[in-house]
Scaffold this motif. Structure first.
Motif, mmCIF file in Angstrom:
data_model
loop_
_atom_site.group_PDB
_atom_site.id
_atom_site.type_symbol
_atom_site.label_atom_id
_atom_site.label_comp_id
_atom_site.label_asym_id
_atom_site.label_seq_id
_atom_site.Cartn_x
_atom_site.Cartn_y
_atom_site.Cartn_z
ATOM 1 N N LEU A 1 -7.453 -16.011 -11.302
ATOM 2 C CA LEU A 1 -7.462 -14.986 -10.264
ATOM 3 C C LEU A 1 -8.575 -15.263 -9.250
ATOM 4 N N LEU A 2 -9.766 -15.590 -9.722
ATOM 5 C CA LEU A 2 -10.878 -15.923 -8.828
ATOM 6 C C LEU A 2 -10.564 -17.152 -7.982
ATOM 7 N N ALA A 3 -9.973 -18.169 -8.599
ATOM 8 C CA ALA A 3 -9.634 -19.398 -7.861
ATOM 9 C C ALA A 3 -8.616 -19.101 -6.764
ATOM 10 N N ILE A 4 -7.659 -18.241 -7.053
ATOM 11 C CA ILE A 4 -6.645 -17.879 -6.058
ATOM 12 C C ILE A 4 -7.311 -17.133 -4.898
ATOM 13 N N ILE A 5 -8.164 -16.174 -5.215
ATOM 14 C CA ILE A 5 -8.842 -15.415 -4.160
ATOM 15 C C ILE A 5 -9.776 -16.330 -3.364
ATOM 16 N N GLU A 6 -10.453 -17.218 -4.055
ATOM 17 C CA GLU A 6 -11.354 -18.164 -3.376
ATOM 18 C C GLU A 6 -10.574 -19.091 -2.435
ATOM 19 N N ALA A 7 -9.378 -19.493 -2.820
ATOM 20 C CA ALA A 7 -8.572 -20.408 -2.002
ATOM 21 C C ALA A 7 -8.197 -19.792 -0.659
ATOM 22 N N ALA A 8 -8.197 -18.476 -0.583
ATOM 23 C CA ALA A 8 -7.872 -17.796 0.676
ATOM 24 C C ALA A 8 -9.048 -17.807 1.646
ATOM 25 N N LYS A 9 -10.203 -18.234 1.160
ATOM 26 C CA LYS A 9 -11.429 -18.277 1.983
ATOM 27 C C LYS A 9 -11.731 -16.894 2.552
ATOM 28 N N GLU A 10 -12.310 -16.856 3.737
ATOM 29 C CA GLU A 10 -12.731 -15.578 4.327
ATOM 30 C C GLU A 10 -11.554 -14.691 4.745
ATOM 31 N N ARG A 11 -10.368 -15.278 4.866
ATOM 32 C CA ARG A 11 -9.199 -14.482 5.270
ATOM 33 C C ARG A 11 -8.834 -13.440 4.217
ATOM 34 N N GLY A 12 -8.979 -13.776 2.958
ATOM 35 C CA GLY A 12 -8.631 -12.862 1.884
ATOM 36 C C GLY A 12 -7.130 -12.780 1.668
ATOM 37 N N LEU A 13 -6.760 -12.037 0.651
ATOM 38 C CA LEU A 13 -5.354 -11.872 0.284
ATOM 39 C C LEU A 13 -5.012 -10.394 0.219
ATOM 40 N N THR A 14 -3.869 -10.027 0.792
ATOM 41 C CA THR A 14 -3.368 -8.668 0.626
ATOM 42 C C THR A 14 -2.800 -8.545 -0.784
ATOM 43 N N ARG A 15 -2.414 -7.346 -1.150
ATOM 44 C CA ARG A 15 -1.841 -7.132 -2.483
ATOM 45 C C ARG A 15 -0.612 -8.002 -2.726
ATOM 46 N N VAL B 1 -2.908 -24.213 -6.745
ATOM 47 C CA VAL B 1 -3.444 -22.944 -6.253
ATOM 48 C C VAL B 1 -3.717 -23.040 -4.756
ATOM 49 N N LYS B 2 -4.391 -24.085 -4.326
ATOM 50 C CA LYS B 2 -4.727 -24.229 -2.907
ATOM 51 C C LYS B 2 -3.465 -24.349 -2.043
ATOM 52 N N GLN B 3 -2.522 -25.154 -2.470
ATOM 53 C CA GLN B 3 -1.295 -25.343 -1.695
ATOM 54 C C GLN B 3 -0.456 -24.072 -1.656
ATOM 55 N N SER B 4 -0.332 -23.386 -2.775
ATOM 56 C CA SER B 4 0.505 -22.183 -2.791
ATOM 57 C C SER B 4 -0.151 -21.054 -2.004
ATOM 58 N N VAL B 5 -1.479 -20.922 -2.047
ATOM 59 C CA VAL B 5 -2.152 -19.889 -1.264
ATOM 60 C C VAL B 5 -1.988 -20.173 0.229
ATOM 61 N N ASP B 6 -2.116 -21.425 0.636
ATOM 62 C CA ASP B 6 -1.882 -21.777 2.045
ATOM 63 C C ASP B 6 -0.458 -21.410 2.468
ATOM 64 N N TRP B 7 0.504 -21.725 1.617
ATOM 65 C CA TRP B 7 1.909 -21.426 1.905
ATOM 66 C C TRP B 7 2.122 -19.913 2.009
ATOM 67 N N ILE B 8 1.587 -19.183 1.054
ATOM 68 C CA ILE B 8 1.745 -17.731 1.017
ATOM 69 C C ILE B 8 1.109 -17.069 2.238
ATOM 70 N N LEU B 9 -0.073 -17.543 2.625
ATOM 71 C CA LEU B 9 -0.764 -16.937 3.767
ATOM 72 C C LEU B 9 -0.083 -17.233 5.099
ATOM 73 N N SER B 10 0.863 -18.170 5.102
ATOM 74 C CA SER B 10 1.587 -18.464 6.340
ATOM 75 C C SER B 10 2.696 -17.440 6.605
ATOM 76 N N MET B 11 2.864 -16.472 5.678
ATOM 77 C CA MET B 11 3.971 -15.507 5.788
ATOM 78 C C MET B 11 3.471 -14.070 5.801
ATOM 79 N N ASP B 12 4.222 -13.229 6.490
ATOM 80 C CA ASP B 12 3.942 -11.799 6.425
ATOM 81 C C ASP B 12 4.661 -11.225 5.196
#
Length: 178
Positions: free
Chosen positions: A12-26, A110-121
């Protein structure tokens, strides 16, 4: 490092960290953890997050319980929005976390999937998850349109190609063979 010894909160921490300063919504957080659970389901500990078929696809309440614990410990920040869907989870820069140690394959995923996920609303992400995991449409409040999911995926791929964010077929095959 053996995945059997990876703690759910570390992932969970690694996933949140991968989002960097942008963060992740629910929704971003839920879907990122879900993708890890699906991709590594035979290697993660038995007590890793379990998902149910809920209103907007795969859902695990335990993710939020652990996020609240990590927030209380000062490891992450939760910025609460006017609506729960607007909450944002990010790493606390002062918590002392340098690098979360995960096996290389899991860390890359984790890094690749978080990047992919953050590209979408929200809507595009739910459509993408339903397209990949149609069984999670059960119990949904979301009206799924497969044709729109395919068009969005194609358009996202073109945009990433234009931005130089795509990989050659040889690179993708090499990653799959690891």
């Amino acid at each position: 490092m053996d995945l059997k010894y990876v703690d759910s909160q570390d992932v969970l921490l690694a996933i949140i960290e991968a989002a960097k300063e942008r963060g992740l919504t629910r929704v971003h957080l839920q879907k990122a953890v879900f993708l890890v659970a699906e991709e590594f389901k035979h290697g993660l500990p038995n007590d890793f997050y379990k998902f149910t078929k809920y209103h907007f696809g795969p859902y695990s309440q335990e993710i939020y319980r652990d996020a609240e614990i990590l927030n209380e410990l000062g490891c992450i920040n939760i910025r609460y929005g006017a609506d729960r869907r607007d909450d944002v989870f990010s790493i606390d820069a002062d918590c002392g976390i340098e690098i979360i140690e995960l096996p290389d394959k899991l860390s890359r995923f984790v890094k690749q999937s978080v990047d992919w996920i953050l590209s979408m609303d929200f809507q595009e992400l739910v459509r993408a998850i339903y397209y990949l995991y149609p069984e999670y449409q059960e119990n949904s409040r979301f009206v799924y349109d497969e044709e729109l999911a395919i068009i969005e995926s194609f358009a996202r791929g073109l945009k990433q190609c234009r931005e130089g964010k795509t990989h050659s077929t040889a690179d993708v095959i090499a990653q799959l063979q690891e």
